[in-house]
Design an enzyme around this catalytic site. Sequence first.
Site, PDB file in Angstrom:
ATOM      1  N   ASP A  75      -4.978  -9.471   4.661  1.00 50.80           N
ATOM      2  CA  ASP A  75      -3.569  -9.841   4.539  1.00 50.80           C
ATOM      3  C   ASP A  75      -2.758  -9.591   5.806  1.00 50.80           C
ATOM      4  O   ASP A  75      -1.606 -10.007   5.882  1.00 50.80           O
ATOM      5  CB  ASP A  75      -2.922  -9.054   3.379  1.00 50.80           C
ATOM      6  CG  ASP A  75      -3.465  -9.489   2.034  1.00 50.80           C
ATOM      7  OD1 ASP A  75      -3.672 -10.705   1.857  1.00 50.80           O
ATOM      8  OD2 ASP A  75      -3.690  -8.634   1.165  1.00 50.80           O
TER       9      ASP A  75
ATOM     10  N   HIS B  63      -8.340  -0.532   2.913  1.00 51.95           N
ATOM     11  CA  HIS B  63      -9.074  -1.291   1.900  1.00 51.95           C
ATOM     12  C   HIS B  63      -9.959  -0.335   1.117  1.00 51.95           C
ATOM     13  O   HIS B  63     -10.518   0.595   1.686  1.00 51.95           O
ATOM     14  CB  HIS B  63      -9.945  -2.370   2.576  1.00 51.95           C
ATOM     15  CG  HIS B  63     -10.390  -3.419   1.629  1.00 51.95           C
ATOM     16  ND1 HIS B  63     -11.510  -3.278   0.851  1.00 51.95           N
ATOM     17  CD2 HIS B  63      -9.844  -4.610   1.311  1.00 51.95           C
ATOM     18  CE1 HIS B  63     -11.633  -4.356   0.093  1.00 51.95           C
ATOM     19  NE2 HIS B  63     -10.642  -5.171   0.349  1.00 51.95           N
TER      20      HIS B  63
HETATM   21  N1  ACO Z   1      -0.763   3.141   5.140  1.00 52.34           N
HETATM   22  C1  ACO Z   1      -0.774   4.489   5.199  1.00 52.34           C
HETATM   23  N2  ACO Z   1      -1.678   5.276   4.583  1.00 52.34           N
HETATM   24  C2  ACO Z   1      -2.616   4.658   3.858  1.00 52.34           C
HETATM   25  C3  ACO Z   1      -2.671   3.259   3.747  1.00 52.34           C
HETATM   26  C4  ACO Z   1      -1.700   2.481   4.409  1.00 52.34           C
HETATM   27  N3  ACO Z   1      -1.708   1.151   4.332  1.00 52.34           N
HETATM   28  N4  ACO Z   1      -3.704   2.916   2.941  1.00 52.34           N
HETATM   29  C5  ACO Z   1      -4.289   4.065   2.569  1.00 52.34           C
HETATM   30  N5  ACO Z   1      -3.629   5.129   3.134  1.00 52.34           N
HETATM   31  C6  ACO Z   1      -4.009   6.550   3.019  1.00 52.34           C
HETATM   32  C7  ACO Z   1      -3.638   7.116   1.666  1.00 52.34           C
HETATM   33  O1  ACO Z   1      -2.338   7.664   1.661  1.00 52.34           O
HETATM   34  C8  ACO Z   1      -4.716   8.152   1.486  1.00 52.34           C
HETATM   35  O2  ACO Z   1      -4.373   9.266   2.290  1.00 52.34           O
HETATM   36  P1  ACO Z   1      -4.791  10.786   1.813  1.00 52.34           P
HETATM   37  O3  ACO Z   1      -6.290  10.792   1.793  1.00 52.34           O
HETATM   38  O4  ACO Z   1      -4.183  11.649   2.825  1.00 52.34           O
HETATM   39  O5  ACO Z   1      -4.181  10.949   0.446  1.00 52.34           O
HETATM   40  C9  ACO Z   1      -5.954   7.520   2.117  1.00 52.34           C
HETATM   41  O6  ACO Z   1      -5.425   6.614   3.108  1.00 52.34           O
HETATM   42  C10 ACO Z   1      -6.840   6.735   1.147  1.00 52.34           C
HETATM   43  O7  ACO Z   1      -6.010   5.782   0.504  1.00 52.34           O
HETATM   44  P2  ACO Z   1      -6.129   5.385  -1.019  1.00 52.34           P
HETATM   45  O8  ACO Z   1      -4.808   4.893  -1.485  1.00 52.34           O
HETATM   46  O9  ACO Z   1      -6.778   6.493  -1.786  1.00 52.34           O
HETATM   47  O10 ACO Z   1      -7.163   4.199  -0.913  1.00 52.34           O
HETATM   48  P3  ACO Z   1      -7.449   3.120  -2.016  1.00 52.34           P
HETATM   49  O11 ACO Z   1      -8.816   2.651  -1.794  1.00 52.34           O
HETATM   50  O12 ACO Z   1      -7.120   3.638  -3.376  1.00 52.34           O
HETATM   51  O13 ACO Z   1      -6.381   1.966  -1.713  1.00 52.34           O
HETATM   52  C11 ACO Z   1      -5.317   0.095  -0.699  1.00 52.34           C
HETATM   53  C12 ACO Z   1      -6.651   0.835  -0.973  1.00 52.34           C
HETATM   54  C13 ACO Z   1      -4.576  -0.112  -2.028  1.00 52.34           C
HETATM   55  C14 ACO Z   1      -5.657  -1.277  -0.134  1.00 52.34           C
HETATM   56  C15 ACO Z   1      -4.474   0.928   0.278  1.00 52.34           C
HETATM   57  O14 ACO Z   1      -5.152   1.047   1.506  1.00 52.34           O
HETATM   58  C16 ACO Z   1      -3.089   0.310   0.511  1.00 52.34           C
HETATM   59  O15 ACO Z   1      -2.164   0.583  -0.248  1.00 52.34           O
HETATM   60  N6  ACO Z   1      -2.917  -0.559   1.561  1.00 52.34           N
HETATM   61  C17 ACO Z   1      -1.667  -1.234   1.787  1.00 52.34           C
HETATM   62  C18 ACO Z   1      -1.545  -2.447   0.866  1.00 52.34           C
HETATM   63  C19 ACO Z   1      -2.492  -3.561   1.253  1.00 52.34           C
HETATM   64  O16 ACO Z   1      -2.574  -3.950   2.413  1.00 52.34           O
HETATM   65  N7  ACO Z   1      -3.172  -4.128   0.249  1.00 52.34           N
HETATM   66  C20 ACO Z   1      -4.091  -5.237   0.446  1.00 52.34           C
HETATM   67  C21 ACO Z   1      -5.510  -4.796   0.303  1.00 52.34           C
HETATM   68  S1  ACO Z   1      -6.603  -6.130   0.649  1.00 52.34           S
HETATM   69  C22 ACO Z   1      -6.558  -7.059  -0.752  1.00 52.34           C
HETATM   70  O17 ACO Z   1      -6.393  -6.600  -1.833  1.00 52.34           O
HETATM   71  C23 ACO Z   1      -6.669  -8.472  -0.590  1.00 52.34           C
END
Ligand code: ACO
Length: 421
Positions: free
Chosen positions: A361, A304
């Site tokens: 979720d 998140h």
């Molecule tokens: N699985 C694996 N790696 C992940 C995940 C994941 N679900 N989420 C984040 N990471 C990693 C990224 O690859 C990144 O790694 P790095 O630092 O080595 O490059 C690090 O964690 C930070 O992730 P970001 O994408 O920069 O975080 P951001 O805040 O931009 O994204 C998000 C948040 C979109 C929710 C992300 O965690 C994600 O894609 N999760 C999966 C989709 C999801 O569950 N979305 C629902 C969110 S809740 C809502 O909106 C109601």
Amino acid sequence: MSSIKLNINGKEIKLPVIKGTENEHGINITQLRKETGYITLDPGYANTGACVSNITFIDGEKGILRYRGYPIEQLAGKVSFTDTAFLLLNGEFPNISEKNYFSKKLRQHANIHEDMKRFFDGFPLNAHPMATLSSMVTALSAFHPESESEDEEIIELNIIKILAKVKTIAAYSYRKFNGLPFIYPDQELNYVENFLHMMFSDSQEEFHADPVLVDALNLLLILHADHEQNCSTSTVRLAGSSKSNVFGAISSGISALWGPLHGGANQAVIEMLKKIRNDNSDYKKYVQMAKDKKSSFRLMGFGHRVYKNYDPRAKIIKSAADKVLQKLKINDPLLDIAKELEQIALEDEYFVQRGLYPNVDFYSGIIYRAMGIPTNMFTVMFALGRLPGWLAHWKEMLNSPDFKINRPRQIYNGHKKRNLK
Ligand code: ACO
């Protein structure tokens, strides 16, 4: 008011510091460009506050979520979704007469115009219900042309109309998809019962809502009701800031919510869990894939932008999933897979280091499944829950003394001027 001094190219300016009621600090940069020629650049807006808001407080590090000051743990399962909607929209819970009026209006406006029913015939049977929902919500503006009025009473009425009608549209798209007759809303039923009635009633028999389903849905809707400046809410604010009509602004929010990185993740989680089950429940392979930077796969329902500790909503939903399945005497292997996956991920350094925990979720789809809601409608359920938040933010923005059309800037990095040959 305190300020921070900034020195840019020898020119010193003072930027006011804004402090919120929970001690959050922000630097007000509204005069920055005028005084220095510089703008700030923050792709993804992770460091950018777009507004001052009184609605919802989140502390992502501590896993805190509060609506109008009330902790989510105190609201979940203890109040009704419609009272929560009123709280978000108006700042306080309703008194008895406000409650009766709000409830009466929601019941009165639950029907959609008869001509709108024909629209459902124009969608292919396999249309995604989010596509139908966003189109139908925009279409509401054609049937309620006063939607652009700035009259306070009309604004309040439009808010009621959206809350009341969107659940009817959602239920009708389910009925259409399944070749079932539409069931009109029943004035005798409350919001949640009415939705279940329109979804699952047999037109030949009297409807009795299962209290387990009513309570579970009430809980899920409350947990989704607001989450401050997330992608869809910011979209509603952005679209609404042009003074577009409220139906269009909400429809924009629905479209933003649909994406798998936001509300669409609840559908993606169940699809992922099914895939894992069909792959001999090889959890480790999927955790490995999620960590592999060459793969685009992510653990859906994990991570998140704001919560770097456990998402408090996920905690509540996880324990509710156990209880609901038990009460309904359902044994869903996907719940076991989800728990195993969570356990493995939470012990893995990759997830720990990045503060990646289950989000709202991750477990919600397990409950929706138990309720008989099809997977492709999960994000529609999220939208129903989020309506009060979107509407509260839209209203707050329009009434804000700082109201302005939202219009970010950019740093242009394309061709310099060139001439046609
Ligand atoms: N699985 C694996 N790696 C992940 C995940 C994941 N679900 N989420 C984040 N990471 C990693 C990224 O690859 C990144 O790694 P790095 O630092 O080595 O490059 C690090 O964690 C930070 O992730 P970001 O994408 O920069 O975080 P951001 O805040 O931009 O994204 C998000 C948040 C979109 C929710 C992300 O965690 C994600 O894609 N999760 C999966 C989709 C999801 O569950 N979305 C629902 C969110 S809740 C809502 O909106 C109601």
